[in-house]
Scaffold this motif. Structure first.
Motif, short mmCIF file in Angstrom:
data_model
loop_
_atom_site.label_atom_id
_atom_site.label_comp_id
_atom_site.label_asym_id
_atom_site.label_seq_id
_atom_site.Cartn_x
_atom_site.Cartn_y
_atom_site.Cartn_z
N GLY A 127 43.73 94.63 60.67
CA GLY A 127 44.03 93.20 60.62
C GLY A 127 43.02 92.41 59.82
N ILE A 128 42.68 92.93 58.64
CA ILE A 128 41.68 92.27 57.80
C ILE A 128 42.38 91.36 56.79
N SER A 129 41.75 90.24 56.50
CA SER A 129 42.22 89.42 55.39
C SER A 129 41.33 89.70 54.19
N TYR A 130 41.96 89.77 53.03
CA TYR A 130 41.17 90.06 51.84
C TYR A 130 41.21 88.89 50.87
N LEU A 131 40.12 88.72 50.14
CA LEU A 131 40.19 88.02 48.87
C LEU A 131 40.03 89.12 47.84
N TYR A 132 41.09 89.40 47.13
CA TYR A 132 41.10 90.56 46.24
C TYR A 132 40.91 90.08 44.81
N ILE A 133 39.72 90.35 44.26
CA ILE A 133 39.41 89.90 42.92
C ILE A 133 39.78 91.00 41.93
N THR A 134 40.55 90.67 40.92
CA THR A 134 40.95 91.69 39.96
C THR A 134 41.31 91.04 38.64
N HIS A 135 41.29 91.85 37.57
CA HIS A 135 41.79 91.32 36.30
C HIS A 135 43.15 91.92 36.00
N ASP A 136 43.63 92.74 36.93
CA ASP A 136 44.84 93.51 36.69
C ASP A 136 46.00 92.91 37.49
N LEU A 137 46.92 92.28 36.80
CA LEU A 137 48.03 91.64 37.50
C LEU A 137 48.89 92.63 38.26
N ALA A 138 49.02 93.86 37.71
CA ALA A 138 49.84 94.86 38.39
C ALA A 138 49.24 95.20 39.75
N VAL A 139 47.91 95.36 39.78
CA VAL A 139 47.22 95.64 41.04
C VAL A 139 47.42 94.48 42.00
N ALA A 140 47.24 93.26 41.48
CA ALA A 140 47.37 92.08 42.33
C ALA A 140 48.78 91.98 42.91
N ARG A 141 49.79 92.27 42.08
CA ARG A 141 51.16 92.17 42.55
C ARG A 141 51.42 93.20 43.64
N TYR A 142 50.84 94.38 43.50
CA TYR A 142 51.05 95.45 44.46
C TYR A 142 50.43 95.10 45.81
N LEU A 143 49.23 94.52 45.79
CA LEU A 143 48.47 94.37 47.02
C LEU A 143 48.55 92.98 47.65
N CYS A 144 48.78 91.95 46.83
CA CYS A 144 48.51 90.60 47.32
C CYS A 144 49.77 89.87 47.74
N ASP A 145 49.60 89.01 48.75
CA ASP A 145 50.69 88.15 49.17
C ASP A 145 50.80 86.97 48.23
N ARG A 146 49.63 86.40 47.90
CA ARG A 146 49.61 85.29 46.95
C ARG A 146 48.61 85.59 45.86
N ILE A 147 48.80 84.96 44.72
CA ILE A 147 47.90 85.18 43.59
C ILE A 147 47.39 83.83 43.10
N ALA A 148 46.10 83.75 42.86
CA ALA A 148 45.52 82.58 42.21
C ALA A 148 45.03 83.02 40.84
N VAL A 149 45.45 82.32 39.80
CA VAL A 149 45.04 82.67 38.45
C VAL A 149 43.90 81.73 38.05
N MET A 150 42.79 82.32 37.60
CA MET A 150 41.63 81.51 37.23
C MET A 150 41.44 81.53 35.73
N GLU B 230 55.23 87.26 43.84
CA GLU B 230 56.46 87.46 43.08
C GLU B 230 56.76 86.25 42.22
N ASP B 231 56.52 85.06 42.77
CA ASP B 231 56.72 83.82 42.00
C ASP B 231 55.88 83.82 40.74
N ILE B 232 54.59 84.18 40.92
CA ILE B 232 53.67 84.14 39.79
C ILE B 232 54.10 85.13 38.72
N VAL B 233 54.47 86.32 39.16
CA VAL B 233 54.78 87.37 38.19
C VAL B 233 56.15 87.13 37.55
N LYS B 234 57.12 86.71 38.36
CA LYS B 234 58.48 86.57 37.83
C LYS B 234 58.68 85.22 37.16
N ARG B 235 58.08 84.16 37.71
CA ARG B 235 58.29 82.83 37.13
C ARG B 235 56.96 82.15 36.86
#
Lengths: 320, 332
Positions: free
Chosen positions: B216-239, B251-256
């Motif tokens: 039951g851990i919450s993550y802040l998952y830092i990555t430069h790889d959108l594919a990884v982020a899409r696989y693991l993350c519920d939401r994505i913040a783009v910096m 899905e919103d971020i990746v698809k639209r």
């Protein structure tokens, strides 16, 4: 959210052996591996052999004086052989001859060996303990502490301490122990600090230091269990070089006769010098050559071990 | 900053508001005017309990700095970080120990984040040791349990190895075990897969997803790889250059994608289909330096869609354009 409290279903301690035994085995294994690398270095092995030879030579002194040699004749400081003219060249009774006041050169040489070991190792130990502590603290805390100790190191590096000690020694004769401590402290706050600080600095920015901080480690914990263990191999290496510099300084100052040491290798040359025999150094070679050679070989031995250790500590120097 | 009102604070485990971190540059004796590098500039976001928020961006955009600020490896210039309603900046003394057990970090480089002179056992037990948790036997049991949990089995085969005897993937598993052994509720994962071979990457990602379920851990998952982020993350913040430019469901971020920068990022992700004909990303120039940036939109210099009005306008704020999808762009 921490409902997953530690469960001990894997059972309590399933280690086959007590932890200290395992650690001891690991230490022994790593020592063995390092020894394998060290053995590859011929210069290092030569150094080890020389040090062992000096060790045996020094250890023979108490045996000789208690069994073979008559203390009246062979005492390194107050001995005198009334049977011949002094200084006498090497002969059957005095294998390396006698000095101008009738003392046996070989006995002096043997007697001094143990003292030189003690002086070198003691002052090198002080040097390394101070150098590691100060270097690590300066690297980790930075700021004022860093500036303070680095400026002290600069001063010690730049200031000619041997001439100063000659002058001071003319007023206050330093005896053996204070001299070892002074050399150790000067070395510890001097150049070694800068080298060890550089190493500690490169260790303290590694990610595992950040990881230790995130794990909750205090500054003390980080310094003691992460930075120092990673600086220690280099400290040990520089300890070897410190031995060399301590012995050399002792020989220099003894030669000038400013130390309150009754007998040492530098003292032997000093004796020959004040009696004027160094003006004809080729004829009276036994007065200075044994001591000079001993100083040279002894310093070289520790230097060579240091070179060998360099290959253990610094993998880039390895041949394979 | 105009953010939609925080949802029930019960659900929010991490709340970052107006977080900034500036680093002084060319701070010499004679340079009076010192420049500031805006590593993180007025960033706000939340992570809900049990959620994985991906922080995506190119090198140097401030995503790692954000992570370091959250675990307090660095102190923010301004702004606030609330973790379970405690202000991270104000934690002192005894509370620090508690904080360190609650919030952990997984580092990028498994070759550098493990002390080479420590055994695996000492590395994983260190967080327990320094926080004085349990007796030696309890620690040992926990370490073994954790090691098997991250897939290093049997643990006894690894306990007294040194990091250099392990492969990259195994080391990263050790690093994960070490971070999770104190049972944190929030973990900052700083590109834990980027230094690993592609073949090992999925294994680590699956492991992290699995551990999230189990512990039951919450993550802040830092990555430069959108594919990884899409696989693991519920939401994505783009910096981009210290600012969040777009935030929404994965899905919103990746698809639209809506922000021009996100669009360019998405178009750069390789598609495993040789027949697909992708338009070239029409982004201009290189990464600008975040030193004393102009107050306008950070992406202006490179933006393919920029209008003249963008040059004059202030930096756009993040706006909700519906469905929790936030974008910072004047043109939307």
């Amino acid at each position: 959210m921490n409902e997953l409290v530690p469960t001990h279903e894997t059972g309590p301690a399933s280690l086959a052996e007590p932890i200290w035994k395992i650690r001891w085995k690991l230490t022994r294994r790593s020592l063995r591996q390092n020894w394998e690398i060290f053995k590859e270095s011929r210069i290092g092995m030569l150094g080890i052999i020389l040090i062992i030879a000096f060790g045996i030579f020094g250890a023979m002194w108490p045996i000789m004086i208690n069994t073979v040699w008559d203390p009246m004749v062979y005492d390194p400081v107050v001995g005198f052989d009334p049977m011949m003219m002094h200084p006498s060249p090497p002969s059957g009774t005095h294998l390396l001859g006698t000095d101008p006041i009738g003392r046996d050169i070989l006995a002096q040489l043997m007697h001094s060996t143990g003292r030189e070991f003690l002086l070198g190792v003691l002052s090198a130990l002080i040097t390394v303990v101070i150098g590691t502590a100060v270097g690590t603290a300066a690297a980790y805390y930075g700021g004022l502490i860093d500036t303070f100790f680095m400026r002290i190191a600069d001063i010690i590096l730049l200031f000619p301490f041997i001439p100063l000690l000659v002058v001071v020694g003319a007023m206050v004769k330093l005896s053996f122990l204070p001299f070892a401590i002074i050399m150790g402290v000067l070395g510890g706050f001097g150049g070694i600090t800068i080298i060890l600080k550089a190493q500690a600095l490169s260790v303290s920015v590694r990610p595992y230091i950040d990881a230790a901080r995130v794990a909750g480690g205090s500054n003390f914990h980080i310094i003691v269990s992460h930075i120092i263990p990673n600086v220690l191999p280099l400290s040990f290496l520089y300890m070897m070089f410190s031995v060399t510099s301590a012995i050399l300084s002792e020989a220099t100052l003894s030669f000038f006769g400013v130390l309150n040491i009754d007998m040492s290798w530098g003292m032997m040359i000093h004796t020959a010098d004040v009696a004027g025999y160094l003006f004809d150094f080729a004829r009276y070679w036994w007065l200075w050559a044994p001591a000079g050679l001993a100083i040279t070989l002894f310093c070289a031995a520790f230097y060579m071990v240091g070179r060998g250790l360099d290959e253990v500590v610094n993998p880039r120097l390895r041949k394979r | 900053m105009a953010l939609p009102a925080a949802t029930e604070s019960k659900d929010v485990i991490l709340e970052v508001s107006n977080l900034s971190k500036y680093y002084p540059v060319n701070q010499g004796f004679f340079t009076r005017q010192k420049s500031l590098l805006h590593a993180v500039d007025n960033v706000s976001f939340q992570v809900n309990r049990g959620e994985v928020l991906g922080l995506v961006g190119e090198s140097g955009c401030g995503k790692t700095t954000t992570g370091r600020l959250i675990v307090r490896l660095a102190t923010p210039t301004s702004g606030r970080i609330l973790i379970e309603d405690t202000d991270v900046a104000e934690i002192k003394g005894q509370d620090m120990m508690e904080f360190r057990q609650k919030v952990q970090m997984i580092f990028q480089d498994p070759y550098e984040s493990l002390d080479p002179r420590m055994t695996i056992f000492d590395i994983v037990a260190e967080p327990l040791n320094v926080n004085g948790i349990g007796t030696f036997e309890e620690r040992e049991a926990q370490v073994e349990e954790m090691l098997s949990l991250v897939g290093l089995a049997p643990p006894s085969a690894f306990l007294f190895r040194f990091p250099h005897e392990l492969s990259g993937g195994q080391r990263q598993r050790v690093a994960i075990a070490r971070a999770l052994v104190v049972r944190p509720s929030f973990v900052v994962a700083d590109e834990p897969t980027s230094m690993l071979d592609v073949s090992i990457r999925t294994g680590i990602m699956k492991l992290m997803a699995q551990l999230r379920e189990d512990l039951g851990i919450s993550y802040l998952y830092i990555t430069h790889d959108l594919a990884v982020a899409r696989y693991l993350c519920d939401r994505i913040a783009v910096m981009y250059l210290g600012k969040i430019v777009e935030l929404g469901n994965s899905e919103d971020i990746v698809k639209r994608p809506l922000h021009p920068y996100t669009k360019a990022l998405i178009s750069a992700v390789p598609v495993p289909d040789p027949a697909i004909d992708r338009p070239l990303p029409n982004i201009k120039g290189g990464v600008s330096k975040p030193i004393d940036p102009k107050p306008r939109c950070r992406f202006y210099d490179r933006c393919p869609e920029s209008a003249d009005s963008c040059a004059e306008a202030e930096n756009p704020e993040l706006r909700d354009i519906g469905g929790g999808h936030l974008v910072a762009c004047h043109l939307l």
